[in-house]
Design an enzyme around this catalytic site. Structure first.
Site, PDB file in Angstrom:
ATOM      1  CG  ASP A 113     -42.839   3.806  -9.697  1.00 40.25           C
ATOM      2  OD1 ASP A 113     -43.775   4.617  -9.519  1.00 40.25           O
ATOM      3  OD2 ASP A 113     -42.527   2.965  -8.845  1.00 40.25           O
ATOM      4  CD  GLU A 135     -38.967   7.687  -6.008  1.00 40.22           C
ATOM      5  OE1 GLU A 135     -39.759   7.051  -6.709  1.00 40.22           O
ATOM      6  OE2 GLU A 135     -39.259   8.103  -4.872  1.00 40.22           O
ATOM      7  CD  GLU A 149     -46.607   0.538 -10.148  1.00 36.06           C
ATOM      8  OE1 GLU A 149     -46.438  -0.702 -10.252  1.00 36.06           O
ATOM      9  OE2 GLU A 149     -47.730   1.043  -9.931  1.00 36.06           O
ATOM     10  CG  HIS A 226     -51.754   1.885  -4.009  1.00 41.05           C
ATOM     11  ND1 HIS A 226     -51.125   1.819  -5.228  1.00 41.05           N
ATOM     12  CD2 HIS A 226     -50.846   2.365  -3.163  1.00 41.05           C
ATOM     13  CE1 HIS A 226     -49.898   2.258  -5.103  1.00 41.05           C
ATOM     14  NE2 HIS A 226     -49.689   2.588  -3.863  1.00 41.05           N
ATOM     15  NE  ARG A 228     -53.267  -0.838 -13.151  1.00 44.15           N
ATOM     16  CZ  ARG A 228     -53.598   0.417 -12.957  1.00 44.15           C
ATOM     17  NH1 ARG A 228     -53.014   1.123 -12.019  1.00 44.15           N
ATOM     18  NH2 ARG A 228     -54.539   1.003 -13.696  1.00 44.15           N
ATOM     19  CG  HIS A 259     -55.882   3.959  -3.760  1.00 48.92           C
ATOM     20  ND1 HIS A 259     -56.588   4.082  -4.927  1.00 48.92           N
ATOM     21  CD2 HIS A 259     -54.639   4.417  -4.026  1.00 48.92           C
ATOM     22  CE1 HIS A 259     -55.803   4.594  -5.870  1.00 48.92           C
ATOM     23  NE2 HIS A 259     -54.604   4.808  -5.335  1.00 48.92           N
TER      24      HIS A 259
HETATM   25  C1  UD1 Z   1     -51.263   4.807  -9.545  1.00 50.56           C
HETATM   26  C2  UD1 Z   1     -49.926   4.395 -10.161  1.00 50.56           C
HETATM   27  C3  UD1 Z   1     -49.058   3.736  -9.111  1.00 50.56           C
HETATM   28  C4  UD1 Z   1     -48.938   4.589  -7.869  1.00 50.56           C
HETATM   29  C5  UD1 Z   1     -50.331   4.963  -7.369  1.00 50.56           C
HETATM   30  C6  UD1 Z   1     -50.244   5.912  -6.197  1.00 50.56           C
HETATM   31  C7  UD1 Z   1     -49.793   3.623 -12.486  1.00 50.56           C
HETATM   32  C8  UD1 Z   1     -50.053   2.534 -13.432  1.00 50.56           C
HETATM   33  N1  UD1 Z   1     -50.169   3.419 -11.209  1.00 50.56           N
HETATM   34  O1  UD1 Z   1     -51.933   3.619  -9.181  1.00 50.56           O
HETATM   35  O2  UD1 Z   1     -47.765   3.519  -9.652  1.00 50.56           O
HETATM   36  O3  UD1 Z   1     -48.266   3.860  -6.874  1.00 50.56           O
HETATM   37  O4  UD1 Z   1     -51.048   5.623  -8.421  1.00 50.56           O
HETATM   38  O5  UD1 Z   1     -51.449   5.987  -5.493  1.00 50.56           O
HETATM   39  O6  UD1 Z   1     -49.298   4.657 -12.876  1.00 50.56           O
HETATM   40  N2  UD1 Z   1     -59.147   7.182  -8.288  1.00 50.56           N
HETATM   41  C9  UD1 Z   1     -60.076   8.157  -7.965  1.00 50.56           C
HETATM   42  N3  UD1 Z   1     -59.592   9.381  -7.542  1.00 50.56           N
HETATM   43  C10 UD1 Z   1     -58.266   9.663  -7.442  1.00 50.56           C
HETATM   44  C11 UD1 Z   1     -57.338   8.644  -7.759  1.00 50.56           C
HETATM   45  C12 UD1 Z   1     -57.799   7.407  -8.183  1.00 50.56           C
HETATM   46  O7  UD1 Z   1     -61.261   7.962  -8.056  1.00 50.56           O
HETATM   47  O8  UD1 Z   1     -57.918  10.780  -7.070  1.00 50.56           O
HETATM   48  C13 UD1 Z   1     -59.658   5.855  -8.750  1.00 50.56           C
HETATM   49  C14 UD1 Z   1     -60.157   5.888 -10.193  1.00 50.56           C
HETATM   50  O9  UD1 Z   1     -61.253   5.026 -10.326  1.00 50.56           O
HETATM   51  C15 UD1 Z   1     -58.975   5.327 -10.961  1.00 50.56           C
HETATM   52  C16 UD1 Z   1     -58.477   4.291  -9.995  1.00 50.56           C
HETATM   53  O10 UD1 Z   1     -58.600   4.886  -8.706  1.00 50.56           O
HETATM   54  O11 UD1 Z   1     -59.378   4.782 -12.225  1.00 50.56           O
HETATM   55  C17 UD1 Z   1     -57.055   3.802 -10.216  1.00 50.56           C
HETATM   56  O12 UD1 Z   1     -56.156   4.890 -10.415  1.00 50.56           O
HETATM   57  P1  UD1 Z   1     -54.779   4.613 -11.221  1.00 50.56           P
HETATM   58  O13 UD1 Z   1     -53.982   5.867 -11.255  1.00 50.56           O
HETATM   59  O14 UD1 Z   1     -55.066   3.964 -12.520  1.00 50.56           O
HETATM   60  O15 UD1 Z   1     -54.076   3.503 -10.355  1.00 50.56           O
HETATM   61  P2  UD1 Z   1     -53.492   3.562  -8.882  1.00 50.56           P
HETATM   62  O16 UD1 Z   1     -53.708   2.244  -8.259  1.00 50.56           O
HETATM   63  O17 UD1 Z   1     -53.972   4.772  -8.201  1.00 50.56           O
HETATM   64  N1  UDP Z   2     -50.525   9.452   1.540  1.00 44.45           N
HETATM   65  C1  UDP Z   2     -51.446  10.493   1.787  1.00 44.45           C
HETATM   66  N2  UDP Z   2     -52.709  10.170   2.227  1.00 44.45           N
HETATM   67  C2  UDP Z   2     -53.117   8.893   2.402  1.00 44.45           C
HETATM   68  C3  UDP Z   2     -52.189   7.841   2.126  1.00 44.45           C
HETATM   69  C4  UDP Z   2     -50.921   8.163   1.692  1.00 44.45           C
HETATM   70  O1  UDP Z   2     -51.111  11.663   1.636  1.00 44.45           O
HETATM   71  O2  UDP Z   2     -54.258   8.671   2.807  1.00 44.45           O
HETATM   72  C5  UDP Z   2     -49.173   9.792   1.045  1.00 44.45           C
HETATM   73  C6  UDP Z   2     -48.025   9.145   1.763  1.00 44.45           C
HETATM   74  O3  UDP Z   2     -47.601   9.925   2.857  1.00 44.45           O
HETATM   75  C7  UDP Z   2     -46.958   9.053   0.681  1.00 44.45           C
HETATM   76  C8  UDP Z   2     -47.758   8.905  -0.579  1.00 44.45           C
HETATM   77  O4  UDP Z   2     -49.089   9.316  -0.281  1.00 44.45           O
HETATM   78  O5  UDP Z   2     -46.213  10.249   0.581  1.00 44.45           O
HETATM   79  C9  UDP Z   2     -47.738   7.490  -1.049  1.00 44.45           C
HETATM   80  O6  UDP Z   2     -48.669   7.333  -2.045  1.00 44.45           O
HETATM   81  P1  UDP Z   2     -49.169   5.928  -2.534  1.00 44.45           P
HETATM   82  O7  UDP Z   2     -49.006   4.939  -1.451  1.00 44.45           O
HETATM   83  O8  UDP Z   2     -50.521   6.155  -3.097  1.00 44.45           O
HETATM   84  O9  UDP Z   2     -48.214   5.634  -3.769  1.00 44.45           O
HETATM   85  P2  UDP Z   2     -46.769   4.980  -3.934  1.00 44.45           P
HETATM   86  O10 UDP Z   2     -45.817   5.686  -3.038  1.00 44.45           O
HETATM   87  O11 UDP Z   2     -46.912   3.531  -3.624  1.00 44.45           O
HETATM   88  O12 UDP Z   2     -46.463   5.181  -5.378  1.00 44.45           O
END
Ligand code: UD1
Ligand code: UDP
Length: 400
Positions: A113, A135, A149, A226, A228, A259
């Site tokens: 998603d 999924e 999502e 994490h 939004r 995060h």
């Molecule tokens: C994204 C997904 C969410 C998912 C989550 C898993 C969307 C809109 N959101 O949300 O569905 O549950 O990932 O974690 O698709 N960042 C880093 N390094 C990284 C990753 C993120 O610095 O490796 C920081 C960056 O500043 C980035 C911000 O986190 O801009 C947000 O990342 P983003 O993918 O936009 O949103 P998530 O909250 O991670």
């Molecule tokens: N996870 C990880 N390291 C962390 C936190 C979570 O590897 O520090 C793993 C967790 O086991 C799960 C996945 O990340 O498999 C979940 O990711 P997240 O919560 O970012 O996204 P969501 O599932 O909500 O999309």
């Protein structure tokens, strides 16, 4: 036509090799797609696998690629600090346009998603390439929760040609939307495949903080946030409640892999920074994270994937959200939706720390999400769909 020519003709037609491209970009997609990528590689005579990552996440994605030894064929490297939904969508679409034009796969597999998922499905549709949705079918029926999502998953479902629903409930949601039953396969969730490969009671943490925790005498609450829709005040409420808990329960320590989103980090540091019994650490690699969950007493999270993993490790989960697209463990009683209000978060956490019977009731191991064989079913279903195998995969059945 002589017989050998006829047979050759048949074989050539039947055994066409298909190009299957997986597209993913964030940590959870990578964790859940890794078993599928590895499974696709088992059929080199029938499948040419191609891996494309958008890198919507960078370091959090790379950790997973490294763990499962996946080397992407294409890396769009789109992540930017503070990226918006528009940034992710447009960068992913433009990058995928080029890759799809060049590779012309038979089918693109997307997962779940995220915005990468939706962009992957939409870009494939524009190229008239089939889409398999891993999924598929999870719904909250609230288009703003989780945001974005719920809509990403629904729109991807509207485009998809094959739907890999993890559970009967998800399959039922798709049928109710009019999806052809022949295109739905109930596979279980690949997250359980990944988890089976990762948890080990002998595991040693390389992280000093984690290795030095007294797991015998302390109760560990594992926290992640994490979403939004929880950024800002909702998260602040949760952290204030956690601070109250730490003050009231001296045998409790919190481990919080924070995060990478700066909007999360800022509020976490303001509310929970500098407290000795609250360990704010960087996101963990999947292996130590899964093993930490295995040793935790309780999990508080707004994550989707963790709601699926923790029940199969017998850990109660308090979900910091008002809705869930994963109702199975809530029904089974191991997961509870508690929202983000400070009082409620405090009371529900306190309840599990003080009422032994309630804790035991929630700590029952429950596995509504998978049996570790989901990736095998997904790849079998693809081979079956393309006439490369006569074997239709069995369906995942809870408790079988
Ligand atoms: C994204 C997904 C969410 C998912 C989550 C898993 C969307 C809109 N959101 O949300 O569905 O549950 O990932 O974690 O698709 N960042 C880093 N390094 C990284 C990753 C993120 O610095 O490796 C920081 C960056 O500043 C980035 C911000 O986190 O801009 C947000 O990342 P983003 O993918 O936009 O949103 P998530 O909250 O991670
Ligand atoms: N996870 C990880 N390291 C962390 C936190 C979570 O590897 O520090 C793993 C967790 O086991 C799960 C996945 O990340 O498999 C979940 O990711 P997240 O919560 O970012 O996204 P969501 O599932 O909500 O999309």
């Amino acid at each position: 036509m002589n017989l050998s020519f006829f047979m050759m003709y048949e074989v050539m037609n039947m055994k066409k090799k298909i190009k299957v491209m997986t597209v993913f970009g964030t940590r959870p997609e990578a964790i859940k797609m890794a078993p599928v990528v590895l499974e696709l590689e088992k059929y080199p005579d029938l499948i040419t696998p191609i891996v494309t990552v958008t890198a919507q996440h960078r370091d959090m994605l790379d950790q997973v690629l490294h763990l499962f030894n996946i080397k992407p064929d294409y890396d769009l490297n789109i992540m930017a600090q503070g990226q918006t939904l528009f940034d992710i969508t447009t960068k992913a679409m433009n990058g995928l346009n080029e890759v799809l034009s060049k590779e012309k796969p038979d089918i693109v597999l997307v997962h779940g998603d995220t915005t990468t998922t939706f962009a992957g499905a939409l870009a494939s549709y524009y190229h008239e390439i089939s889409v398999g949705h891993v999924e598929a079918g999870l719904r909250t029926f609230n288009k703003y929760s989780p945001f974005p999502e719920e809509m990403n998953r629904k729109l991807t479902g509207a485009i998809a040609d094959l739907h890999f629903a993890p559970t009967e409930t998800a399959s039922g949601n798709l049928k109710a939307e009019g999806v052809d039953c022949a295109k739905i396969f109930v596979t279980g969730n690949t997250v359980i495949d990944a988890l089976h490969k990762t948890v080990d009671s002998e595991f040693k943490f390389s992280n000093e903080v984690l290795e030095n925790i007294d797991y015998e005498n302390k109760r560990i609450i594992l926290v992640t946030t994490h979403r939004r829709e929880n950024l800002g005040e909702p998260m602040r409420h949760v952290y204030k409640a956690l601070k109250d808990i730490i003050e009231d329960f001296k045998d409790v320590e919190i481990v919080f892999p924070v995060h990478k989103n700066p909007k999360v980090r800022e509020v976490v540091n303001e509310e929970l920074g500098g407290i000795e019994t609250v360990h704010l650490i960087d996101p963990l690699d999947y292996e130590p994270f899964a093993n930490l969950m295995h040793r935790a007493y309780l999990v508080l999270t707004d994550s989707g994937g963790i709601q699926e993993e923790a029940p199969s490790l017998g850990k109660p989960v308090l979900v910091l959200r008002d809705t869930t697209e994963r109702p199975e463990a809530v029904k089974a009683g191991t997961v509870k939706l508690i929202g983000t209000q400070r009082d409620r978060v405090y009371e529900e956490t306190k309840y599990l720390l003080t009422d032994h019977d309630e804790y035991q009731r929630m700590a029952n191991t429950c596995n509504p999400y998978g049996d570790g064989k989901a990736a095998g079913r997904i790849v079998k279903a693809i081979l079956y769909y393309y006439g490369l195998s006569e074997e239709k995969p069995d369906s995942f059945v809870v408790g079988k």
